[in-house]
Design a protein around this motif. Sequence first.
Motif, PDB file in Angstrom:
ATOM      1  N   LEU A 273      46.242  73.644  46.847  1.00  0.00           N
ATOM      2  CA  LEU A 273      44.920  73.081  47.076  1.00  0.00           C
ATOM      3  C   LEU A 273      44.419  72.532  45.756  1.00  0.00           C
ATOM      4  CD1 LEU A 273      42.709  72.948  49.361  1.00  0.00           C
ATOM      5  CD2 LEU A 273      41.694  74.952  48.262  1.00  0.00           C
ATOM      6  N   ARG A 274      44.143  71.228  45.674  1.00  0.00           N
ATOM      7  CA  ARG A 274      43.826  70.647  44.378  1.00  0.00           C
ATOM      8  C   ARG A 274      42.502  69.890  44.358  1.00  0.00           C
ATOM      9  NH1 ARG A 274      43.621  71.309  39.143  1.00  0.00           N
ATOM     10  NH2 ARG A 274      44.052  69.431  37.920  1.00  0.00           N
ATOM     11  N   ASP A 275      42.352  68.824  45.148  1.00  0.00           N
ATOM     12  CA  ASP A 275      41.187  67.943  45.047  1.00  0.00           C
ATOM     13  C   ASP A 275      40.353  68.027  46.319  1.00  0.00           C
ATOM     14  OD1 ASP A 275      41.650  66.203  42.475  1.00  0.00           O
ATOM     15  OD2 ASP A 275      43.590  66.314  43.493  1.00  0.00           O
ATOM     16  N   LEU A 276      39.103  68.460  46.169  1.00  0.00           N
ATOM     17  CA  LEU A 276      38.208  68.637  47.313  1.00  0.00           C
ATOM     18  C   LEU A 276      36.956  67.801  47.151  1.00  0.00           C
ATOM     19  CD1 LEU A 276      38.308  72.530  47.805  1.00  0.00           C
ATOM     20  CD2 LEU A 276      39.788  70.801  48.831  1.00  0.00           C
ATOM     21  N   THR A 277      36.325  67.476  48.271  1.00  0.00           N
ATOM     22  CA  THR A 277      35.021  66.823  48.258  1.00  0.00           C
ATOM     23  C   THR A 277      34.102  67.520  49.250  1.00  0.00           C
ATOM     24  OG1 THR A 277      33.831  64.729  48.567  1.00  0.00           O
ATOM     25  CG2 THR A 277      35.713  65.110  49.984  1.00  0.00           C
ATOM     26  N   PHE A 278      32.855  67.686  48.869  1.00  0.00           N
ATOM     27  CA  PHE A 278      31.805  68.154  49.783  1.00  0.00           C
ATOM     28  C   PHE A 278      30.808  67.025  49.968  1.00  0.00           C
ATOM     29  CE2 PHE A 278      27.388  69.579  50.151  1.00  0.00           C
ATOM     30  CZ  PHE A 278      27.447  70.197  51.390  1.00  0.00           C
ATOM     31  N   VAL A 293      33.602  69.440  54.265  1.00  0.00           N
ATOM     32  CA  VAL A 293      34.470  69.537  53.096  1.00  0.00           C
ATOM     33  C   VAL A 293      35.820  68.943  53.476  1.00  0.00           C
ATOM     34  CG1 VAL A 293      35.569  71.079  51.417  1.00  0.00           C
ATOM     35  CG2 VAL A 293      33.289  71.618  52.321  1.00  0.00           C
ATOM     36  N   GLY A 294      36.380  68.111  52.627  1.00  0.00           N
ATOM     37  CA  GLY A 294      37.669  67.497  52.886  1.00  0.00           C
ATOM     38  C   GLY A 294      38.604  67.642  51.711  1.00  0.00           C
ATOM     39  N   GLU A 295      39.890  67.442  51.973  1.00  0.00           N
ATOM     40  CA  GLU A 295      40.902  67.480  50.911  1.00  0.00           C
ATOM     41  C   GLU A 295      41.308  66.055  50.564  1.00  0.00           C
ATOM     42  OE1 GLU A 295      45.069  69.663  49.622  1.00  0.00           O
ATOM     43  OE2 GLU A 295      44.422  69.744  51.724  1.00  0.00           O
ATOM     44  N   MET A 296      41.084  65.666  49.319  1.00  0.00           N
ATOM     45  CA  MET A 296      41.382  64.312  48.876  1.00  0.00           C
ATOM     46  C   MET A 296      42.819  64.198  48.399  1.00  0.00           C
ATOM     47  SD  MET A 296      37.887  63.230  46.831  1.00  0.00           S
ATOM     48  CE  MET A 296      38.017  64.568  45.630  1.00  0.00           C
ATOM     49  N   ALA A 297      43.352  62.986  48.510  1.00  0.00           N
ATOM     50  CA  ALA A 297      44.632  62.640  47.897  1.00  0.00           C
ATOM     51  C   ALA A 297      44.320  61.851  46.640  1.00  0.00           C
ATOM     52  CB  ALA A 297      45.482  61.810  48.857  1.00  0.00           C
ATOM     53  N   GLN A 304      42.973  58.149  46.541  1.00  0.00           N
ATOM     54  CA  GLN A 304      43.784  57.383  47.485  1.00  0.00           C
ATOM     55  C   GLN A 304      43.326  57.529  48.924  1.00  0.00           C
ATOM     56  OE1 GLN A 304      46.580  55.461  46.231  1.00  0.00           O
ATOM     57  NE2 GLN A 304      45.435  55.987  44.388  1.00  0.00           N
ATOM     58  N   GLY A 305      42.681  58.639  49.247  1.00  0.00           N
ATOM     59  CA  GLY A 305      42.252  58.879  50.612  1.00  0.00           C
ATOM     60  C   GLY A 305      41.841  60.328  50.778  1.00  0.00           C
ATOM     61  N   VAL A 306      41.588  60.731  52.025  1.00  0.00           N
ATOM     62  CA  VAL A 306      41.092  62.073  52.282  1.00  0.00           C
ATOM     63  C   VAL A 306      41.517  62.496  53.677  1.00  0.00           C
ATOM     64  CG1 VAL A 306      38.889  61.384  53.323  1.00  0.00           C
ATOM     65  CG2 VAL A 306      39.022  63.546  52.069  1.00  0.00           C
ATOM     66  N   THR A 307      41.615  63.810  53.885  1.00  0.00           N
ATOM     67  CA  THR A 307      41.828  64.362  55.214  1.00  0.00           C
ATOM     68  C   THR A 307      40.683  65.323  55.513  1.00  0.00           C
ATOM     69  OG1 THR A 307      44.234  64.238  54.922  1.00  0.00           O
ATOM     70  CG2 THR A 307      43.423  65.601  56.721  1.00  0.00           C
ATOM     71  N   VAL A 308      40.059  65.159  56.673  1.00  0.00           N
ATOM     72  CA  VAL A 308      38.929  65.999  57.069  1.00  0.00           C
ATOM     73  C   VAL A 308      39.176  66.517  58.478  1.00  0.00           C
ATOM     74  CG1 VAL A 308      37.356  64.653  55.620  1.00  0.00           C
ATOM     75  CG2 VAL A 308      37.518  64.130  58.064  1.00  0.00           C
ATOM     76  N   GLY A 309      38.571  67.654  58.774  1.00  0.00           N
ATOM     77  CA  GLY A 309      38.683  68.210  60.111  1.00  0.00           C
ATOM     78  C   GLY A 309      38.938  69.695  60.069  1.00  0.00           C
ATOM     79  N   ASP A 342      27.977  63.087  47.511  1.00  0.00           N
ATOM     80  CA  ASP A 342      29.063  64.059  47.550  1.00  0.00           C
ATOM     81  C   ASP A 342      29.258  64.677  46.177  1.00  0.00           C
ATOM     82  OD1 ASP A 342      30.719  62.477  45.938  1.00  0.00           O
ATOM     83  OD2 ASP A 342      32.205  62.091  47.482  1.00  0.00           O
ATOM     84  N   VAL A 343      29.979  65.799  46.159  1.00  0.00           N
ATOM     85  CA  VAL A 343      30.394  66.468  44.931  1.00  0.00           C
ATOM     86  C   VAL A 343      31.901  66.640  45.018  1.00  0.00           C
ATOM     87  CG1 VAL A 343      30.188  68.499  43.457  1.00  0.00           C
ATOM     88  CG2 VAL A 343      28.205  67.701  44.765  1.00  0.00           C
ATOM     89  N   ASP A 344      32.617  66.208  43.970  1.00  0.00           N
ATOM     90  CA  ASP A 344      34.072  66.323  43.929  1.00  0.00           C
ATOM     91  C   ASP A 344      34.476  67.508  43.068  1.00  0.00           C
ATOM     92  OD1 ASP A 344      34.226  64.071  45.493  1.00  0.00           O
ATOM     93  OD2 ASP A 344      34.637  62.715  43.828  1.00  0.00           O
TER      94      ASP A 344
END
Length: 469
Positions: A273-278, A293-297, A304-309, A342-344
């Motif tokens: 788990l490395r890069d997150l965004t709220f 909260v999502g996990e960014m690439a 580059q992008g994000v995955t949420v869900g 947002d906060v990264d």
Amino acid sequence: MDGWVGAWTGGRRAVHVGNVADFNEQFLLEPSSRRRLTVGRFTVGRFGAGRSAAEPSAAERRADRLRRAHHYAGLAVGYSPEPAALVLPAEVDRVWTDWLARELDWGPVELFDGIAPGGTVAEALAARPALVERLATGPEPVLFWGRTPDRGEGPELAAVRRYEAKDAAHGLFTALARHHPGVRVPRQEPADTPRAAARRLAARAAGGRATVLKSPHGVGGYGTVLVTPEEVSAAGGARRLLHRLVREDVLPSGGPLLLEEYVDGGPAGAGRLRDLTFDAVIGADGRVHPVGVGEMAVDGTRYQGVTVGPGVVPPGAAATAERFGLAVGERLAEAGHRGWYDVDFVTDRERRLAPTEANLRLTGPAIAFVLRHRLDQVRGPGHLVRTLDAMPLGARLSQEALHGHLGRLRPACAQLGATLLPLIVTAGHEPEPAVGLALAARSVEALDAAQALLGAAHHALGRMFEALR
């Protein structure tokens, strides 16, 4: 209507204005130095005096900066769950909005595209009073990428200018972190001049420490770079390395820099788990509404992008990010900010969260959260959404050819359990062609499979065109 959708749109359809370039431009001219600072994933850096004959002129650089930002403004299709109208700087074939309307169950969408081929959206609207009247008098809320001076000075704009600065955000994080277990703020020190930055960078490298160099403002990775001691040595010293980073448009020239501790997240690998965004929305009344909260690439320092869900981010990390992000939002609201922010974060080896920046505007992850909400609304709950902001294409394609290419991939993605959604469709004819996409599915495995399929198909375009030569 309660929740972030009510605070953001009142539950109504909205007008989406793609003013990414306008938002970036307000940070370009620093009154104290009269130098250019570039902001934005699709923009180039600023340059000081002494331009060589081979370098582009200021006008050429601005044109390139605007063009790239206008591509990214294609994300305006996802500002809210259902647009009533889209105002886009670049020309966009209606087939793309029709595609999205079918998948997302939109009603009719007015399209005002190609309005700003050579300038900002504000400049274009100033020459189109009828369109301005339409936007100002319609029943729908009007949503922008971010607040800009043409919409009036005031506390909201002042808050944006203050906390979009990475040193001001760092100060806010430091003040709040003492009350939030599981959050650690990276150490940061300012350097007012390149000489001071080189001196401090050299000292850190001599001590074996990696450093994250940051310009005070930057978007999508521009103005931020990780520097290791080995790189300082290979360049022949810190001063030479800084000169090279400026020449390569990685960092701005002449102005202040921030030297930030590199937070080591441990060895890369599965489950890391490395890069997150709220993300959250501050309503007109100043109340803060969490979005998710999502996990960014992130490739190096470039988003580059994000995955949420559901299930994407472990519950403990998600709860820590939300608690801290809400505390940040309360302070931003007190400063006058209204709307999206947002906060990264990055994570360290102990999986503590280290906040790195705040964005007082829409961002790429915001679009993923909006798309997920809409899909859950029209197809039932449980969607995961992954955005891929700039997937390389193996060949330059017109919008018509790109539509044919993606149209052939659409059923293949569906067979894998993924819905394909086109977002950024105007950059296919750039020297380095790319396309921005979203994928929606009900499992990470389906997202991974569809992304691999798309990547292979995009790469194969190059071989296909080579065979035709």
